[in-house]
Write an enzyme that holds these catalytic residues in place. Structure first.
Site, PDB file in Angstrom:
ATOM      1  N   ASP A 191       0.867  -1.173   0.000  1.00  0.00           N
ATOM      2  CA  ASP A 191       0.000   0.000   0.000  1.00  0.00           C
ATOM      3  C   ASP A 191       0.903   1.222   0.000  1.00  0.00           C
ATOM      4  O   ASP A 191       1.768   1.354   0.869  1.00  0.00           O
ATOM      5  CB  ASP A 191      -0.893   0.023   1.253  1.00  0.00           C
ATOM      6  CG  ASP A 191      -2.006  -1.018   1.176  1.00  0.00           C
ATOM      7  OD1 ASP A 191      -2.079  -1.724   0.149  1.00  0.00           O
ATOM      8  OD2 ASP A 191      -2.795  -1.122   2.135  1.00  0.00           O
ATOM      9  N   ASP A 216     -13.936  -5.326  -3.283  1.00  0.00           N
ATOM     10  CA  ASP A 216     -13.912  -5.360  -1.817  1.00  0.00           C
ATOM     11  C   ASP A 216     -15.275  -5.831  -1.343  1.00  0.00           C
ATOM     12  O   ASP A 216     -16.283  -5.152  -1.559  1.00  0.00           O
ATOM     13  CB  ASP A 216     -13.627  -3.960  -1.251  1.00  0.00           C
ATOM     14  CG  ASP A 216     -12.194  -3.509  -1.547  1.00  0.00           C
ATOM     15  OD1 ASP A 216     -11.367  -4.370  -1.897  1.00  0.00           O
ATOM     16  OD2 ASP A 216     -11.918  -2.298  -1.432  1.00  0.00           O
TER      17      ASP A 216
END
Lengths: 212, 260
Positions: free
Chosen positions: B19, B138
């Site tokens: 990330d 997601d």
């Protein structure tokens, strides 16, 4: 290998970035070629390719590069085709209606997928089996079962089986490496296959060096 | 499921996820608390040397003024690390995709913009090829189904995860990155039911994400969950396991793996 000048053909259907970055590791002079006039005073040609057959061929024809590539290789300039660049070397492909460059006799066909497990594109790391009859120079130092990164939906089928330097298995035998005199090609992406992949570039550059 | 090693098709991929916020690697638990865990170049080289099969960068930079930093990160990493790179986060249009591919990315992962405008999947796969279009989903469990979230897990949509996966498959996506929001950062294992349910409905590769806590979790996602790849962040960043340890274990469990 510092004095070599390598032409990377830009037919607008290729991810040139990683090919050039891989070549830069070896500190050689890279020349991006988009036209016939630029394809001069070079020691080797790399024909990369991501995308589909006809758009790439169409651009090569428009750039007037097909005959130049052919003539240079006929006169001994080493050439390395990568992925779609390998398929463009064939006489033709099921994927398109245009003729290929035709340096390798044979055709390219869609990968057969009659089982659930055979997803198309063939995408991921697969191992190769080396054809002992080919005496490959481009695979120098590369072992049976070494892994390379593949992304493709069509497979090359050279008429002359001895030109297949290595194959991989994906529910069927798939030509992974072609080697015919000074013409080399890989279906996988050596520039995406880690350290073992960079060896392909190293071997190509060594072949050029010996011939100089 | 027993995987017969004599009939290997493709090796299962182990993918560390980085990330990235303003050019630095961070990782939080359930997307909330973020903690700096390193320089993307160093970390990428480190994972490459350990045998990572691919790297995923998720750009979580919020402000648009810092968006271009990710291009610089991709450019630098792709000059040193010669394995496939997937980049996601903040991709709005075809120009964003083109810029990332030109900087050295091999695939892009789209999420929110695919939901807001599903046509981007069709257009981008036609323009750049399906193989470089990954759609990230997601999902969060909702009784017997899963709901899709956007904006890094903050916004609930009306989409059903399984139906959405089928749709993006038909629109031309080349791969799915399935993150279980329930499990993400919890290290209690991937959501195997979610993976299995999606696997039955699509014919493109699935990367399992969210929940990796131990080696067995990865094994289950690849065998019972039938995923093609497993993605993990924390367990790699904090050194709980090396990529090599994961691969040696999976190999000993007869999962086809690229050993280096």
């Amino acid at each position: 290998m510092n004095n070599q000048k390598i032409a990377v053909i830009d037919h607008k259907c290729a991810n040139l970035h990683s090919v050039i970055k891989a070549l830069e590791i070896f500190k050689i002079d890279v020349k991006i070629c988009t036209s016939k006039t630029e394809l001069k005073d070079i020691d080797g040609i790399i024909l990369p390719g991501v995308g589909s057959f006809d758009p790439a061929m169409k651009n090569l024809i428009k750039q007037d590069l097909v005959d130049s590539i052919k003539n240079l290789t006929f006169s001994g300039t080493p050439l390395l085709g990568i992925c779609l660049g390998m398929q463009l070397l064939m006489e033709n492909s099921e994927e398109g209606s245009l003729n290929g460059i035709g340096l390798i006799n044979g055709t390219a066909k869609m990968i057969e997928s009659n089982e659930e497990d055979i997803k198309i594109p063939h995408m991921g790391w697969n191992n190769i089996e080396i054809n002992d009859n080919n005496n490959s120079r481009i695979l120098n130092g590369i072992k049976n079962n070494d892994y390379f990164y593949f992304v493709h939906s069509y497979k090359c089928i050279p008429t002359n089986n001895s030109e297949v330097a290595a194959f991989t298995k994906y529910g069927q035998k798939i030509c992974a490496v072609i080697e015919k005199n000074n013409v080399f090609a890989t279906q996988f992406h050596p520039e995406k296959s880690g350290i073992v992949g960079l060896k392909i570039y190293q071997n190509f550059l060594s072949f050029i060096e010996i011939g100089k | 499921m027993i995987i017969n090693k004599g009939n290997i098709l493709l090796t299962k991929r182990i993918i560390p996820c980085l990330d990235i916020d303003k050019g630095r690697v961070v990782k939080g638990t359930s997307f909330l608390s973020l903690k700096d865990a390193g320089d993307p170049r160093e970390l990428s080289n480190f994972y490459n040397n350990q045998g990572a099969d691919e790297l995923v960068f998720l750009d979580i930079t919020a402000s648009s003024e810092h968006r271009n930093i990710i291009l610089d990160v991709v450019e630098k990493v792709s000059s040193e690390v010669f394995i496939p790179l997937t980049v996601g986060g903040g991709i709005r249009n075809l120009d964003d995709i083109r810029n990332l591919l030109n900087s050295g990315a091999d695939k892009v992962s789209i999420n929110t913009s695919a939901i807001e405008n599903p046509d981007i999947i069709r257009k981008s796969s036609e323009e750049f090829g399906s193989q470089c279009i990954v759609v990230a989903i997601d999902a969060k469990r909702n009784n017997n189904s899963w709901s899709v979230f956007t904006h890094g897990g903050r916004v609930l949509t009306e989409l059903d995860a399984i139906e959405w996966a089928e749709k993006v498959n038909s629109l031309g996506a080349g791969e799915l990155l399935i993150t279980s929001m329930d499990e993400d950062g919890q290290q209690k294992g991937y959501d195997i039911d979610l993976l299995k349910s999606i696997q039955k409905k699509v014919n493109i590769p699935i990367i399992a994400s969210g929940g990796a806590g131990n080696l067995k979790h990865m094994l289950e996602a690849l065998t019972i969950g039938k995923s093609d790849a497993v993605l993990a962040a924390s367990i790699f960043h904090y050194g709980k396991y090396s990529i090599k340890e994961v691969k040696d274990y999976l190999n000993s469990e007869n999962v086809p793996i690229r050993l280096i």
